[in-house]
Design a protein around this motif. Structure first.
Motif, PDB file in Angstrom:
ATOM      1  N   SER A   4      20.951  57.052  14.064  1.00  0.00           N
ATOM      2  CA  SER A   4      22.609  56.148  14.363  1.00  0.00           C
ATOM      3  C   SER A   4      23.647  57.749  15.305  1.00  0.00           C
ATOM      4  O   SER A   4      22.970  58.612  15.618  1.00  0.00           O
ATOM      5  N   ASP A   5      24.591  57.136  16.491  1.00  0.00           N
ATOM      6  CA  ASP A   5      25.352  57.925  16.878  1.00  0.00           C
ATOM      7  C   ASP A   5      26.653  58.567  16.595  1.00  0.00           C
ATOM      8  O   ASP A   5      27.160  59.672  16.011  1.00  0.00           O
ATOM      9  N   ALA A   6      27.012  57.470  15.020  1.00  0.00           N
ATOM     10  CA  ALA A   6      27.949  58.231  14.519  1.00  0.00           C
ATOM     11  C   ALA A   6      28.113  57.291  13.019  1.00  0.00           C
ATOM     12  O   ALA A   6      27.539  56.664  12.879  1.00  0.00           O
ATOM     13  N   VAL A   7      28.785  57.577  12.325  1.00  0.00           N
ATOM     14  CA  VAL A   7      28.518  56.977  10.842  1.00  0.00           C
ATOM     15  C   VAL A   7      29.959  56.298  10.506  1.00  0.00           C
ATOM     16  O   VAL A   7      30.723  56.530  10.163  1.00  0.00           O
ATOM     17  N   VAL A   8      30.071  55.588   9.799  1.00  0.00           N
ATOM     18  CA  VAL A   8      31.341  54.829   8.814  1.00  0.00           C
ATOM     19  C   VAL A   8      30.503  54.779   7.271  1.00  0.00           C
ATOM     20  O   VAL A   8      29.478  53.956   6.789  1.00  0.00           O
ATOM     21  N   MET A   9      31.400  55.903   6.689  1.00  0.00           N
ATOM     22  CA  MET A   9      31.135  55.397   5.103  1.00  0.00           C
ATOM     23  C   MET A   9      31.891  55.742   3.718  1.00  0.00           C
ATOM     24  O   MET A   9      32.496  55.881   4.446  1.00  0.00           O
ATOM     25  N   ALA A  10      30.965  54.953   2.879  1.00  0.00           N
ATOM     26  CA  ALA A  10      32.073  55.173   1.397  1.00  0.00           C
ATOM     27  C   ALA A  10      31.558  57.038   0.991  1.00  0.00           C
ATOM     28  O   ALA A  10      30.584  57.987   1.142  1.00  0.00           O
ATOM     29  N   SER A  11      32.771  57.426   0.070  1.00  0.00           N
ATOM     30  CA  SER A  11      32.713  58.980   0.111  1.00  0.00           C
ATOM     31  C   SER A  11      31.138  58.663  -0.928  1.00  0.00           C
ATOM     32  O   SER A  11      31.008  58.527  -1.929  1.00  0.00           O
ATOM     33  N   GLY A  12      31.109  59.951  -0.849  1.00  0.00           N
ATOM     34  CA  GLY A  12      29.482  60.588  -2.204  1.00  0.00           C
ATOM     35  C   GLY A  12      28.448  61.693  -1.251  1.00  0.00           C
ATOM     36  O   GLY A  12      28.622  62.173  -0.453  1.00  0.00           O
ATOM     37  N   THR A  13      27.463  61.638  -1.890  1.00  0.00           N
ATOM     38  CA  THR A  13      26.013  62.453  -1.568  1.00  0.00           C
ATOM     39  C   THR A  13      26.113  62.379   0.029  1.00  0.00           C
ATOM     40  O   THR A  13      25.123  62.727   0.665  1.00  0.00           O
ATOM     41  N   THR A  14      25.926  60.696   0.407  1.00  0.00           N
ATOM     42  CA  THR A  14      25.274  60.498   1.038  1.00  0.00           C
ATOM     43  C   THR A  14      25.974  61.183   2.802  1.00  0.00           C
ATOM     44  O   THR A  14      25.921  61.680   4.237  1.00  0.00           O
ATOM     45  N   THR A  15      27.425  61.821   2.443  1.00  0.00           N
ATOM     46  CA  THR A  15      28.189  62.021   3.644  1.00  0.00           C
ATOM     47  C   THR A  15      28.369  63.540   3.611  1.00  0.00           C
ATOM     48  O   THR A  15      27.848  64.011   4.687  1.00  0.00           O
ATOM     49  N   LEU A  16      27.107  64.208   2.593  1.00  0.00           N
ATOM     50  CA  LEU A  16      25.526  65.585   2.746  1.00  0.00           C
ATOM     51  C   LEU A  16      25.334  65.427   3.925  1.00  0.00           C
ATOM     52  O   LEU A  16      24.424  66.148   4.704  1.00  0.00           O
ATOM     53  N   GLU A  17      24.243  64.320   3.388  1.00  0.00           N
ATOM     54  CA  GLU A  17      23.121  64.028   3.970  1.00  0.00           C
ATOM     55  C   GLU A  17      23.701  63.955   5.814  1.00  0.00           C
ATOM     56  O   GLU A  17      22.609  64.151   6.647  1.00  0.00           O
ATOM     57  N   ALA A  18      24.836  62.976   5.588  1.00  0.00           N
ATOM     58  CA  ALA A  18      25.143  62.243   7.366  1.00  0.00           C
ATOM     59  C   ALA A  18      25.238  63.815   8.098  1.00  0.00           C
ATOM     60  O   ALA A  18      25.024  64.047   9.236  1.00  0.00           O
ATOM     61  N   MET A  19      26.051  64.766   7.162  1.00  0.00           N
ATOM     62  CA  MET A  19      26.701  66.318   7.706  1.00  0.00           C
ATOM     63  C   MET A  19      25.488  66.936   8.003  1.00  0.00           C
ATOM     64  O   MET A  19      24.797  67.865   9.071  1.00  0.00           O
ATOM     65  N   LEU A  20      24.446  67.253   7.482  1.00  0.00           N
ATOM     66  CA  LEU A  20      22.744  67.495   7.717  1.00  0.00           C
ATOM     67  C   LEU A  20      22.706  67.113   9.034  1.00  0.00           C
ATOM     68  O   LEU A  20      21.854  67.952   9.427  1.00  0.00           O
ATOM     69  N   LEU A  21      22.875  65.599   8.847  1.00  0.00           N
ATOM     70  CA  LEU A  21      21.989  65.010  10.346  1.00  0.00           C
ATOM     71  C   LEU A  21      22.512  65.301  11.409  1.00  0.00           C
ATOM     72  O   LEU A  21      22.340  64.298  12.257  1.00  0.00           O
ATOM     73  N   LYS A  22      23.642  65.612  11.356  1.00  0.00           N
ATOM     74  CA  LYS A  22      24.968  66.190  12.534  1.00  0.00           C
ATOM     75  C   LYS A  22      25.415  65.280  12.468  1.00  0.00           C
ATOM     76  O   LYS A  22      26.266  65.022  14.481  1.00  0.00           O
ATOM     77  N   LYS A  23      26.038  64.127  12.196  1.00  0.00           N
ATOM     78  CA  LYS A  23      26.407  62.895  12.944  1.00  0.00           C
ATOM     79  C   LYS A  23      27.917  62.880  12.241  1.00  0.00           C
ATOM     80  O   LYS A  23      28.243  63.439  11.164  1.00  0.00           O
ATOM     81  N   PRO A  24      28.831  62.790  13.535  1.00  0.00           N
ATOM     82  CA  PRO A  24      30.077  62.542  13.091  1.00  0.00           C
ATOM     83  C   PRO A  24      30.754  61.504  12.556  1.00  0.00           C
ATOM     84  O   PRO A  24      29.520  60.381  12.183  1.00  0.00           O
ATOM     85  N   MET A  25      31.340  61.362  11.267  1.00  0.00           N
ATOM     86  CA  MET A  25      31.573  60.602  10.594  1.00  0.00           C
ATOM     87  C   MET A  25      32.725  60.455  10.230  1.00  0.00           C
ATOM     88  O   MET A  25      33.358  60.832   9.730  1.00  0.00           O
ATOM     89  N   VAL A  26      33.233  59.077   9.366  1.00  0.00           N
ATOM     90  CA  VAL A  26      35.137  58.277   9.041  1.00  0.00           C
ATOM     91  C   VAL A  26      34.060  58.180   7.803  1.00  0.00           C
ATOM     92  O   VAL A  26      33.204  57.260   7.185  1.00  0.00           O
ATOM     93  N   ILE A  27      35.197  59.312   6.706  1.00  0.00           N
ATOM     94  CA  ILE A  27      34.959  58.605   5.309  1.00  0.00           C
ATOM     95  C   ILE A  27      36.005  57.736   4.603  1.00  0.00           C
ATOM     96  O   ILE A  27      37.518  58.006   5.053  1.00  0.00           O
ATOM     97  N   ALA A  28      35.414  56.600   3.765  1.00  0.00           N
ATOM     98  CA  ALA A  28      36.331  55.937   3.415  1.00  0.00           C
ATOM     99  C   ALA A  28      35.593  55.358   1.519  1.00  0.00           C
ATOM    100  O   ALA A  28      34.574  55.659   1.516  1.00  0.00           O
ATOM    101  N   TYR A  29      36.806  55.163   0.821  1.00  0.00           N
ATOM    102  CA  TYR A  29      36.662  54.778  -0.434  1.00  0.00           C
ATOM    103  C   TYR A  29      37.366  54.203  -1.315  1.00  0.00           C
ATOM    104  O   TYR A  29      38.927  54.334  -0.506  1.00  0.00           O
ATOM    105  N   PHE A  60      40.733  66.681  -0.656  1.00  0.00           N
ATOM    106  CA  PHE A  60      40.054  66.179   0.334  1.00  0.00           C
ATOM    107  C   PHE A  60      38.291  65.633  -0.616  1.00  0.00           C
ATOM    108  O   PHE A  60      37.913  66.572  -2.430  1.00  0.00           O
ATOM    109  N   ILE A  61      37.447  64.847  -0.376  1.00  0.00           N
ATOM    110  CA  ILE A  61      36.754  63.716  -1.443  1.00  0.00           C
ATOM    111  C   ILE A  61      35.639  63.941  -0.755  1.00  0.00           C
ATOM    112  O   ILE A  61      34.483  64.399  -1.404  1.00  0.00           O
ATOM    113  N   GLY A  62      35.465  64.476   1.039  1.00  0.00           N
ATOM    114  CA  GLY A  62      34.168  64.423   1.538  1.00  0.00           C
ATOM    115  C   GLY A  62      33.622  65.779   1.141  1.00  0.00           C
ATOM    116  O   GLY A  62      34.562  66.549   1.282  1.00  0.00           O
ATOM    117  N   LEU A  63      32.112  66.048   0.675  1.00  0.00           N
ATOM    118  CA  LEU A  63      31.908  67.150   0.632  1.00  0.00           C
ATOM    119  C   LEU A  63      31.793  67.879   2.048  1.00  0.00           C
ATOM    120  O   LEU A  63      31.849  69.157   2.218  1.00  0.00           O
TER     121      LEU A  63
END
Length: 406
Positions: A280-305, A323-326
């Motif tokens: 992906s070019d960017a991510v919209v995602m629920a909060s959780g461990t996957t936010t850490l994975e998106a960060m490690l993949l260097k993807k800009p993201m929006v977090i919602a929950y 904050f709730i996002g890792l």
């Protein structure tokens, strides 16, 4: 290593097999558990692991008395509904491990289940380790007293967690995160798209949509994310969307929800969340461990929950962090925009999704992600294994340490 340490290690890996009790309740913990088992077996090939294990841990030879997903509950209401079953499982494990004491017991995450079990086992003379700190630094800080009584050591993923425990005289080791070890500093987006057979025109941009892995999360978050995607598409018609499904049940659920959004250009992939985010070019995602994975993949993201209303009523009065996002917690500042509960609306999320595609902010964000990635890249599996072995067989670790210094 001294002769005595070698003899002890030899006996632990042959006649007297190193025995590890282990319990995991989440898919993210299964990844950590599998890495831990593999690293311990590099030193003790005949080591045995039993308790509750996920699929990856089973592949490494662990024995599971119950399916791992029986512990995968969240919030306040769902655990109450499942309480009789959870109590029966914990009672069985307590009786089993006290009757058949392992050299060490490792509870991986799932603190509401594991800490009570660890406390009972430690009181029975069994050495205990808790892997993945409960969020005591964020809420319910009174639990730290129970942790001090229940475990011989806490293995943390993040440096700020280790500092929290050491300040309170609780043994703790920061092992880093296995994802930081396994994900390259510069992920290959083109390869991920090729692997997923995703073809984009030069003007098209790809959004990954991750609504969570649980049924309740998908039910609450996916319609919101898809409605936001529809708003984005009105402004940028060249957007495309991809969604990973955690399992067959979630795939069916996602497809049913997508029936209400026939106008969206969406592809769904089964069990390929890592590749979906990497492509992906960017991510919209629920909060959780996957936010850490998106960060490690260097993807800009929006977090919602969103959670059930009653759960949010309780949580919102107990949480002590901003904050709730890792990624945000690690950075100590807002790197990813967060929308929680009533603020998690399509109208709020869509403009932030579009902002992620602007190139001027991406370079600065990537540099921050790289700094955090290096902070967590510590050889987590080996560090965790060494810490567990030191608790289980302190004479081996002590003698080996003295030999290394001599």
């Amino acid at each position: 290593m001294s002769a005595r340490a070698e003899l002890k290690q030899s006996s632990a890996s042959s006649e007297n097999v190193l025995r590890v009790g282990i319990v995991v309740g989440e898919a993210s913990g299964d990844i950590l558990g599998a890495g831990l088992i593999q690293a311990i077996k590099q030193q003790y090939p005949n080591a045995q692991f039993e308790g509750i294990a996920g699929p990856l841990m089973l592949e490494q030879g662990a024995h599971s008395f119950f399916p791992q997903d029986r512990l995968a509950v969240m919030g306040f209401v769902e655990p109450l509904k499942r309480l009789p079953e959870l109590l029966r499982i914990r009672k069985f494990l307590k009786q089993h491990f006290i009757a058949n004491p392992p050299d060490v017991f490792v509870g991986i995450d799932s603190p509401d289940f594991n800490l009570d079990l660890e406390l009972a086992l430690k009181q029975a003379g069994i050495k205990t380790v808790h892997y993945v700190s409960p969020s005591v630094w964020a809420w319910r800080q009174g639990r730290v007293k129970k942790i001090a009584r229940a475990v011989d050591s806490v293995l943390t993923l993040f440096p700020f967690e280790q500092a929290f425990y050491l300040e309170r005289d609780i043994s703790s080791v920061c092992v880093g995160h296995t994802l930081a070890d396994n994900i390259p500093m510069q992920p290959d987006t083109a390869k991920a798209r090729q692997d997923l057979a995703i073809e984009l025109a030069p003007a098209e941009k790809l959004f990954a949509v991750l609504p969570g892995s649980r049924g309740g999360e998908v039910e609450r978050m996916l319609p919101v994310f898809l409605a936001a995607a529809r708003l984005c598409l009105k402004q940028q018609p060249h957007l495309r969307f991809v969604i990973p499904a955690a399992n067959d049940k979630r795939l069916k659920q996602i497809e049913e929800i997508l029936a209400d959004f026939p106008d969206l250009p969406v592809k769904v992939f089964l069990k390929r969340s890592h590749e979906v985010m990497q492509a992906s070019d960017a991510v919209v995602m629920a909060s959780g461990t996957t936010t850490l994975e998106a960060m490690l993949l260097k993807k800009p993201m929006v977090i919602a929950y969103k959670v059930a209303a009653f759960s949010y009523f309780i949580f919102s009065r107990m949480v002590k962090v901003p904050f709730i996002g890792l990624p945000n917690l690690l950075a100590g500042k807002q790197l990813a925009k967060e929308f929680i509960q009533n603020e998690a609306t399509p109208e709020n999320i869509a403009p932030q999704m579009l902002n992620l595609l602007r190139s001027e902010a991406r370079a600065e964000l990537t540099a921050e992600y790289e700094r955090l990635h290096l902070l967590l890249r510590r050889g987590a599996n080996k560090r965790a294994a060494d810490a567990v072995i030191q608790i289980a067989l302190p004479e081996v670790a002590l003698d080996a340490g003295h030999q290394n210094k001599s």
